[in-house]
Design a protein around this motif. Structure first.
Motif, PDB file in Angstrom:
ATOM      1  N   ARG A  40      22.056  17.989 -21.304  1.00 43.37           N
ATOM      2  CA  ARG A  40      20.760  18.198 -20.638  1.00 43.37           C
ATOM      3  C   ARG A  40      19.614  18.103 -21.648  1.00 43.37           C
ATOM      4  O   ARG A  40      18.594  17.463 -21.383  1.00 43.37           O
ATOM      5  CB  ARG A  40      20.759  19.564 -19.961  1.00 43.37           C
ATOM      6  N   GLU A  41      19.781  18.741 -22.801  1.00 43.09           N
ATOM      7  CA  GLU A  41      18.739  18.702 -23.826  1.00 43.09           C
ATOM      8  C   GLU A  41      18.603  17.304 -24.417  1.00 43.09           C
ATOM      9  O   GLU A  41      17.497  16.841 -24.685  1.00 43.09           O
ATOM     10  CB  GLU A  41      19.021  19.737 -24.912  1.00 43.09           C
ATOM     11  N   LEU A  45      15.203  15.046 -24.437  1.00 46.33           N
ATOM     12  CA  LEU A  45      14.624  14.438 -25.644  1.00 46.33           C
ATOM     13  C   LEU A  45      14.466  12.925 -25.469  1.00 46.33           C
ATOM     14  O   LEU A  45      13.469  12.349 -25.910  1.00 46.33           O
ATOM     15  CB  LEU A  45      15.497  14.754 -26.860  1.00 46.33           C
ATOM     16  N   GLN A  46      15.425  12.283 -24.820  1.00 50.69           N
ATOM     17  CA  GLN A  46      15.322  10.839 -24.592  1.00 50.69           C
ATOM     18  C   GLN A  46      14.156  10.507 -23.655  1.00 50.69           C
ATOM     19  O   GLN A  46      13.456   9.513 -23.852  1.00 50.69           O
ATOM     20  CB  GLN A  46      16.645  10.295 -24.054  1.00 50.69           C
ATOM     21  N   ARG A  47      13.926  11.366 -22.646  1.00 54.63           N
ATOM     22  CA  ARG A  47      12.767  11.155 -21.756  1.00 54.63           C
ATOM     23  C   ARG A  47      11.464  11.377 -22.515  1.00 54.63           C
ATOM     24  O   ARG A  47      10.474  10.675 -22.275  1.00 54.63           O
ATOM     25  CB  ARG A  47      12.854  12.081 -20.542  1.00 54.63           C
ATOM     26  N   SER A  60      13.558   6.298 -34.594  1.00 55.40           N
ATOM     27  CA  SER A  60      14.699   5.374 -34.531  1.00 55.40           C
ATOM     28  C   SER A  60      16.041   6.101 -34.543  1.00 55.40           C
ATOM     29  O   SER A  60      17.031   5.579 -34.038  1.00 55.40           O
ATOM     30  CB  SER A  60      14.634   4.369 -35.680  1.00 55.40           C
ATOM     31  N   SER A  61      16.087   7.305 -35.081  1.00 50.07           N
ATOM     32  CA  SER A  61      17.358   8.055 -35.117  1.00 50.07           C
ATOM     33  C   SER A  61      17.688   8.687 -33.770  1.00 50.07           C
ATOM     34  O   SER A  61      18.785   9.205 -33.584  1.00 50.07           O
ATOM     35  CB  SER A  61      17.306   9.144 -36.195  1.00 50.07           C
ATOM     36  N   TRP A  62      16.769   8.619 -32.814  1.00 55.91           N
ATOM     37  CA  TRP A  62      16.951   9.270 -31.510  1.00 55.91           C
ATOM     38  C   TRP A  62      17.819   8.430 -30.577  1.00 55.91           C
ATOM     39  O   TRP A  62      17.501   8.215 -29.421  1.00 55.91           O
ATOM     40  CB  TRP A  62      15.606   9.541 -30.869  1.00 55.91           C
ATOM     41  N   THR A  63      18.938   7.958 -31.067  1.00 58.48           N
ATOM     42  CA  THR A  63      19.843   7.156 -30.253  1.00 58.48           C
ATOM     43  C   THR A  63      21.273   7.685 -30.294  1.00 58.48           C
ATOM     44  O   THR A  63      22.005   7.528 -29.337  1.00 58.48           O
ATOM     45  CB  THR A  63      19.852   5.691 -30.723  1.00 58.48           C
ATOM     46  N   THR A 103       6.624  16.100 -19.583  1.00 58.47           N
ATOM     47  CA  THR A 103       6.998  17.385 -18.984  1.00 58.47           C
ATOM     48  C   THR A 103       8.469  17.704 -19.236  1.00 58.47           C
ATOM     49  O   THR A 103       8.904  18.829 -18.982  1.00 58.47           O
ATOM     50  CB  THR A 103       6.737  17.391 -17.464  1.00 58.47           C
ATOM     51  N   SER A 104       9.215  16.761 -19.758  1.00 55.88           N
ATOM     52  CA  SER A 104      10.621  17.017 -20.091  1.00 55.88           C
ATOM     53  C   SER A 104      10.760  18.082 -21.171  1.00 55.88           C
ATOM     54  O   SER A 104      11.850  18.615 -21.379  1.00 55.88           O
ATOM     55  CB  SER A 104      11.315  15.725 -20.531  1.00 55.88           C
ATOM     56  N   LEU A 105       9.668  18.399 -21.862  1.00 56.42           N
ATOM     57  CA  LEU A 105       9.698  19.524 -22.808  1.00 56.42           C
ATOM     58  C   LEU A 105      10.121  20.811 -22.095  1.00 56.42           C
ATOM     59  O   LEU A 105      10.731  21.697 -22.699  1.00 56.42           O
ATOM     60  CB  LEU A 105       8.325  19.719 -23.459  1.00 56.42           C
ATOM     61  N   LEU A 106       9.812  20.904 -20.807  1.00 56.02           N
ATOM     62  CA  LEU A 106      10.164  22.101 -20.032  1.00 56.02           C
ATOM     63  C   LEU A 106      11.665  22.268 -19.871  1.00 56.02           C
ATOM     64  O   LEU A 106      12.141  23.369 -19.585  1.00 56.02           O
ATOM     65  CB  LEU A 106       9.491  22.054 -18.654  1.00 56.02           C
ATOM     66  N   ASP A 107      12.430  21.194 -20.070  1.00 54.79           N
ATOM     67  CA  ASP A 107      13.886  21.270 -19.977  1.00 54.79           C
ATOM     68  C   ASP A 107      14.526  21.813 -21.247  1.00 54.79           C
ATOM     69  O   ASP A 107      15.738  22.011 -21.288  1.00 54.79           O
ATOM     70  CB  ASP A 107      14.470  19.894 -19.652  1.00 54.79           C
ATOM     71  N   LEU A 108      13.721  22.017 -22.267  1.00 53.84           N
ATOM     72  CA  LEU A 108      14.223  22.579 -23.529  1.00 53.84           C
ATOM     73  C   LEU A 108      13.945  24.082 -23.510  1.00 53.84           C
ATOM     74  O   LEU A 108      12.970  24.564 -24.083  1.00 53.84           O
ATOM     75  CB  LEU A 108      13.551  21.887 -24.715  1.00 53.84           C
TER      76      LEU A 108
END
Length: 183
Positions: A40-41, A45-47, A60-63, A103-108
């Motif tokens: 989920r997290e 982060l990808q969103r 670039s490391s976010w894969t 707003t995906s920050l809210l999922d963290l």
């Protein structure tokens, strides 16, 4: 050899745990960890990344699956939850991040530290939803190109200990929200 009471051992153990917690919660990964945060997290982060303009390829490391080793991401070494996002770009580093703050920050749900300073979110309003990040203790939006009112919800944050909004073009008539911060 001196014998220790159970109370002494418990106190020593609690002291050790408190030190360990302080040291791990705000340490950024050095890139060598293969710690995987929750799916989920990772999706959140990808969103967040999808909404950003990253001309310098900073993200670039976010894969990889091991999101705790991504640049700018810090995870609690015990729970593996994302507790820190540091996307600050020093002025001398060149390419800035831009785009939208998702707003995906809210999922963290365990996020305690958010630094978006020295980026180029030119003309973007300070997102109101930032006031809903209830576990946030550190928020730095300085010199990020944001404008407008500071969301009143930020003043209701009981856990926020550090707020930097320097260099933001504020357009506000009411600063009452500041009075809710404790010195």
């Amino acid at each position: 050899m001196e014998r220790k009471s159970i109370g002494d051992v418990v106190v020593l153990w609690l002291w050790f745990l408190s030190l360990a917690t302080i040291n791990i919660q705000f340490s950024l990964s050095d890139g060598t960890s293969d710690v995987i945060c929750s799916a989920r997290e990772r999706r959140a982060l990808q969103r967040i990344k999808q909404g950003l303009v990253d001309q310098g390829n900073y993200l670039s490391s976010w894969t990889r699956e091991a999101c705790c080793s991504w640049k700018g991401i810090g995870c609690d070494n015990i729970t593996r939850h994302v507790v820190k996002i540091n996307l600050s770009r020093e002025p001398m580093e060149g390419a800035f991040l831009g785009g939208d703050i998702s707003t995906s920050l809210l999922d963290l749900n365990h996020l305690q530290y958010l630094d978006l300073s020295w980026n180029s979110f030119e003309g973007l309003q300070i997102p109101e939803f930032l006031g809903s990040l209830t576990g946030l203790r550190y928020l730095n939006l300085s010199n990020a190109g944001l404008t407008g009112d500071v969301p009143r919800q930020l003043g209701k944050q009981s856990s926020l200990q550090y707020l930097d909004i320097g260099g933001i073009s504020l357009d506000t008539e009411n600063l009452d929200w500041i009075s809710s911060f404790r010195p």
